[in-house]
Write an enzyme that holds these catalytic residues in place. Structure first.
Site, PDB file in Angstrom:
ATOM      1  N   MET A 217       0.828  -1.209   0.000  1.00  0.00           N
ATOM      2  CA  MET A 217       0.000   0.000   0.000  1.00  0.00           C
ATOM      3  C   MET A 217       0.861   1.257   0.000  1.00  0.00           C
ATOM      4  SD  MET A 217      -3.112  -1.082   2.377  1.00  0.00           S
ATOM      5  CE  MET A 217      -1.971  -1.566   3.605  1.00  0.00           C
TER       6      MET A 217
ATOM      7  N   ARG B   1       8.590  -4.197  13.281  1.00  0.00           N
ATOM      8  CA  ARG B   1       7.651  -5.312  13.084  1.00  0.00           C
ATOM      9  C   ARG B   1       8.431  -6.611  13.169  1.00  0.00           C
ATOM     10  NH1 ARG B   1       6.588  -3.894   6.733  1.00  0.00           N
ATOM     11  NH2 ARG B   1       8.734  -3.982   6.123  1.00  0.00           N
TER      12      ARG B   1
ATOM     13  N   HIS C 297      12.338  -4.822  -2.122  1.00  0.00           N
ATOM     14  CA  HIS C 297      11.020  -5.419  -2.281  1.00  0.00           C
ATOM     15  C   HIS C 297      11.106  -6.880  -2.707  1.00  0.00           C
ATOM     16  CE1 HIS C 297       7.550  -6.385  -4.847  1.00  0.00           C
ATOM     17  NE2 HIS C 297       6.911  -5.985  -3.767  1.00  0.00           N
TER      18      HIS C 297
ATOM     19  N   SER D 160      -6.655 -48.070   8.717  1.00  0.00           N
ATOM     20  CA  SER D 160      -5.916 -46.903   8.236  1.00  0.00           C
ATOM     21  C   SER D 160      -6.720 -46.270   7.104  1.00  0.00           C
ATOM     22  CB  SER D 160      -4.539 -47.341   7.741  1.00  0.00           C
ATOM     23  OG  SER D 160      -3.866 -46.231   7.174  1.00  0.00           O
TER      24      SER D 160
ATOM     25  N   CYS E 239      -3.177 -42.998   5.862  1.00  0.00           N
ATOM     26  CA  CYS E 239      -2.010 -43.117   4.990  1.00  0.00           C
ATOM     27  C   CYS E 239      -2.245 -42.483   3.627  1.00  0.00           C
ATOM     28  CB  CYS E 239      -1.584 -44.566   4.848  1.00  0.00           C
ATOM     29  SG  CYS E 239      -2.881 -45.609   4.172  1.00  0.00           S
TER      30      CYS E 239
END
Ligand code: PEP
Ligand code: MG
Length: 952
Positions: free
Chosen positions: A140, A407, A523, A840, A908
């Protein structure tokens, strides 16, 4: 309309750093850093709710367009839809009451900073930044230097005592505002810039050689550019000349705006209003929409974007200023060192956009040890508080450090795994937190291929190892080409000078990304790491010509369609296809998986058919074999030959004649595998696929007969082929998947199952005599009716067991079970469970049976459209369809446990290695999952995460 107006705007200090949904990721980081006492420029946040309210009047229309876009329509339709959505947005107004709150908060900023918005004598400038609750790096928009106009720039120059700085800020602002807010094509600004830049560079070399020489004595890397301020004290004439150039650039930029939009808005308040709207609008720009679609960010998680209005600080105030991005640890290797990049005399956008190649942050240590120390201490503090490696944006203005954002860092899987292990040891994380921080994708990527060390390939270039793995592909130079070629089934590597957020659709289509410019935080690097694509960036030896579709390295020319190999672990670039090898478990991953083993409730076994698979499975931590497909042992030519004879035989006697030597052959393989898995359970499944799969096709035989005739072959040879033709024709079925296969072969030819069981059991008996501890389970496939089990047990498996016991004089404790892969088996599990020791789930066939979708055809016929049109949420052959197939399984598990409390239950099918499916399988209480060897580590982690998620 409600009488009271909502509170839309908050100063950093009054907001709640835990409310990411309301303040967005960038917002909470600014709040948090302010509250921790770190230097953050004053500012305020317009909440995400405001953006939601902004869109509210036309939400339904916009949502439906977004839904259309998520179907990945062809470019013409896509562009039309985007145009439509933008025209809707342009008609929207800022929510009621917002503007008054913005003005009020600007006044607070003015008070805090002692500056005034729009006042040439002491101007307040701000950045207007986007920041959504979910991380969408670079998707953005942001506008910097807002508040500048023709008068303010004069004042700013006076105030800073630096005209260069003021006009550089102004031209950047017009450029950014023009592009982002007014929607003017960036190329128009770029071409004006390039033209003047070239002129300036030439003039500098020609007329200011003496000053350039002096600069280079102090700054060896210096090259004159219009976007880098020449050191005024060393080169006053060059500096003055560059200011004139910048003033000219400003005028030319204003002309670009005038031509495309109208007079550049001089009123700062108007600028602010338009910029806020533009940031709201950027939530719906094509790349952001695409990013959300690709990352499955649904509207309920997304919740729009906040807008952060922050007092500007300037990294381009001179050579004692700068800007950078720093990580609290090395995001490539995980090493505990401050890692990142710093660009003196620049604004943040230069670093993020990869326009100029920055210096390593270690350079800052040399330039200013005290600043470096401050940065280091802050990064460690933020790491502790946020319990993760931090990615921090900072700016230095005239020697003073400011934090603009922090962040959780995106890392290579290697770094992710190493850092969480280290953080557990440092007491920052618990083992449980560490396990939850590693994603199954990280594990998969860590097992990514590497360049085969034995391959004697010489790289043609070296860049930065931005995202791991080693891949080969055909070179393309445009993201749209990447998408087109990939649709045609080609493996492509997207090569660009540098990438922009608009290229992101090409990233998804490519197997790898290669750029000639940009650093580890550019980027291309950030996005490639985020989506797990191999990437090499900043390979500066590459001279990329995107328009002409080729790149050159020295005298090597690589054109569109040529093959290259890139190694995201080392940064090397190779010509052609270089062999790769699979990676093993690195020690840190082994450590995390060992912690996962302590936590998980589900067992993890592997599907393995040959000794090499079994060895690999063991290395990856499998606790046994959950499925050994016996038919895979018949691939060797002499065995296939015998098997064909067995299938073609016209009576029992003949069948037995061929079965005996065949059983003897496969017994040796069983011994090898049982030895490798000694002490661990091995489930061997009796033969399952439709028998015709082992035979030649009738038309092939017919052709052979024809050719033999043409060659005048002896009559007996032709006769034999004619017999073969007759038999394969007889054995043909209209619906082989629903035909003579699985247990039905055992019922019709019990001797078949008898000899296969004998081979398994004799292998076990011989090993037992040699001192090994084989743990054997025999599994019957395709059962639909309990009587089938009873029948083959009585007629084949139990007699074989008795005979082997007698022959070898050993006791064998063998479990007999069934695969659950028909709907009827699920529905009658109460009966079946009483007859077996284990079940199974064969979810490949069970999915096929439940949907009535052919597992061999669906994925390349109609399923892609089903997925695109969202008729099904995911490919049910990859991720278990919980609503349908899952319901059957859950019901069957309940019945099985009720009628046989000792029963062992596993899965499985392919879903046993799929993290999302594992969550469900844990919840409904299976005993184990069985996955292909490479998926075993993923399953171990996912099973632990499931246990932690459902811990009450
Ligand atoms: C299954 O059907 O899920 C299974 C594991 O068996 P196969 O893939 O061999 O049919
Ligand atoms: Mg099956």
């Amino acid at each position: 309309m409600s009488a009271t107006v909502k509170k839309y705007v908050y100063q950093f200090e009054e907001a709640d750093e835990h409310n990411k949904k309301l303040f967005g990721g960038k917002g909470v980081s600014l709040i948090q850093m302010s509250k921790l006492g770190l230097p953050v420029p004053p500012g305020f946040i317009i909440t995400t709710d405001t953006c939601v309210d902004f869109y509210a009047p036309r939400k339904a229309e916009i949502d439906s367009i977004e839904a259309e876009l998520s179907k990945n329509p062809p470019p013409e339709i896509r562009d039309r839809l985007i145009e439509k959505v933008w025209s809707i947005i342009d008609s929207l107004q800022l929510p009621q009451g917002l503007w008054e709150q913005v003005v009020e908060n600007m006044r607070i900023l003015e008070k805090k900073t002692g500056k005034k918005f729009g006042d040439p004598n002491n101007p307040l400038l701000v950045s207007v930044r986007s920041g959504a609750p979910i991380s969408m790096p670079g998707m953005m928009d942001t506008v910097l230097n807002l508040g500048l106009n023709d008068q303010v720039v004069v004042g700013l120059a006076k105030l800073a005592d630096n005209e260069w700085f003021a006009y550089d800020a102004y031209r950047r602002f017009i450029n950014m505002f023009g592009k982002i807010v007014l929607g003017i094509d960036e190329k128009q600004f770029n071409s004006v810039f390039e033209e003047l830049n070239e002129k300036f560079k030439k003039e500098a070399e020609e007329k200011f050689a003496d000053e350039l020489q002096k600069i280079r004595e102090k700054i060896p890397l210096y090259t004159p550019r219009l976007d880098a301020q020449p050191p005024r004290d060393i080169a006053p004439r060059l500096w003055q000349r560059s200011v004139e150039y910048l003033k000219e650039l400003v005028e030319k930029y204003k002309e670009v705006v005038k031509k495309n939009w109208g007079e550049f808005p001089q009123d700062p308040w108007k600028q602010l209003e338009l910029a806020i709207k533009a940031v709201f609008r950027s939530w719906m720009n094509p790349r952001a929409i695409f990013y959300r679609i690709m990352n499955k960010v649904t509207p309920d998680i997304a919740h729009c974007t906040a807008v952060n209005v922050v007092t500007m600080v300037f990294g381009n105030m001179g050579w004692d200023s700068g800007t950078g991005v720093v990580f609290s640890r090395d995001v490539a290797t995980g090493e505990d060192v401050l890692y990142g990049e710093f660009l003196p005399n620049a604004q943040g956008e230069d670093v993020v956009a990869g326009i100029r190649t920055p210096y390593p942050v270690s350079e800052l240590k040399r330039i200013s040890p005290q600043l470096y120390e401050e940065l280091y201490r802050a990064s460690k503090l933020l790491e502790k508080v946020n319990k993760d490696v931090q990615d921090i944006e900072f700016t230095v203005e005239r020697g003073k450090l400011y934090f603009l954002q922090c962040r959780d860092a995106k890392m290579t899987p290697l770094a992710r795994v190493k850092t969480v292990v280290d953080m557990v040891k440092e007491g920052i994380l618990t083992k449980e937190e560490a396990i939850l921080k590693v994603s199954p994708e990280h594990v998969i990527q860590l097992l990514y291929p590497r360049i085969d060390p034995k391959a004697k390939a010489t790289p043609i270039a070296k860049g930065l190892p931005a995202s791991p793995g080693a891949v080969s592909g055909q070179v393309v130079f445009h993201p749209d080409d990447a998408v087109r070629w990939a649709r045609e089934g080609k493996r492509v590597i997207l090569v660009r000078t540098e990438t922009k957020p608009d290229d992101v659709h090409g990233f998804y289509a490519a197997v790898g990304i290669l750029t000639s410019r940009g650093g580890m935080t550019s980027h291309a690097a950030v996005v490639a790491r985020a989506i797990g694509k191999t990437a090499v960036v900043g390979a500066e030896a590459l001279d990329v010509h995107e328009e002409e579709k080729y790149f050159r390295v020295g005298n090597i020319v690589v054109k569109e369609g040529d093959w290259v190999t890139i190694d995201g672990n080392t940064g090397n670039v190779y010509l052609g296809v270089v062999p790769t090898v699979e990676a093993g478990l690195i020690p840190e991953l082994a450590e995390i998986l060992a912690w996962a083993d302590e936590i998980r409730k589900l067992g993890v076994r592997a599907n393995a058919d040959v000794p090499a698979d079994a060895e690999m499975a063991l290395k990856f931590g499998a606790e046994g074999i959950g499925l050994l497909r016996i038919e895979r042992m018949f691939r060797k030519p002499e065995r296939l030959e015998l098997l064909r004879k067995v299938i073609l035989a016209e009576n029992t006697e003949e069948r037995v004649k061929h079965l005996k030597p065949l059983a003897e052959m496969i017994k040796q393989d069983f011994k090898e595998i049982f030895k490798i898995m000694d002490g661990k359970p091995v489930i061997v499944r009796l033969i399952d696929p439709p028998l015709h799969e082992f035979l030649p096709k009738p038309e092939e035989v017919l052709r052979e007969i024809y050719e033999l005739r043409m060659k005048n072959a002896p009559e007996n040879v032709i006769k034999e082929k004619e017999w073969l033709y007759k038999r394969v024709t007889v054995l043909q079925e209209a619906n082989p998947m629903l035909g003579h296969r699985g247990v039905r072969v055992g019922v019709t030819y019990p001797e078949f199952y008898y000899y296969l069981s004998t081979a398994i059991l004799e292998a076990a008996a011989e090993l037992k005599k040699e001192g090994y501890k084989p743990v054997i389970e025999i599994m019957i496939p395709q059962v639909a009716e309990v009587n089938e089990i009873r029948y083959v047990k009585q007629k084949a498996i139990l007699p074989a067991l008795e005979d082997v016991k007698k022959k070898y004089g050993v006791e064998l404790d063998v479990k007999i079970g069934t695969m659950v892969e028909t709907v009827r088996a699920c529905l009658t599990m109460d009966e079946i469970a009483k007859e077996v020791d284990f079940i199974s789930f064969g979810t490949n066939d069970l999915t096929q049976a439940t949907f009535s979708f052919s597992r061999d055809d669906a994925e390349n016929k109609f399923l892609p459209l089903y997925l695109q049109e969202k008729i099904v949420p995911a490919n049910p052959f990859e991720t278990l369809d919980v609503k349908g197939v899952g319901k059957l399984i859950e019901m069957a598990v309940k019945m099985a446990r009720a009628s046989n409390p000792k029963i062992e239950i596993g899965i499985c099918g392919e879903h046993g290695g799929d993290p999302a499916s594992i969550m469900f399988l844990h919840k409904i209480g299976l005993d184990y999952v069985s996955a292909s060897p490479f998926r075993v580590p993923v399953a171990r982690l996912a099973a632990a995460q499931a246990a932690l998620k459902y811990k009450s």
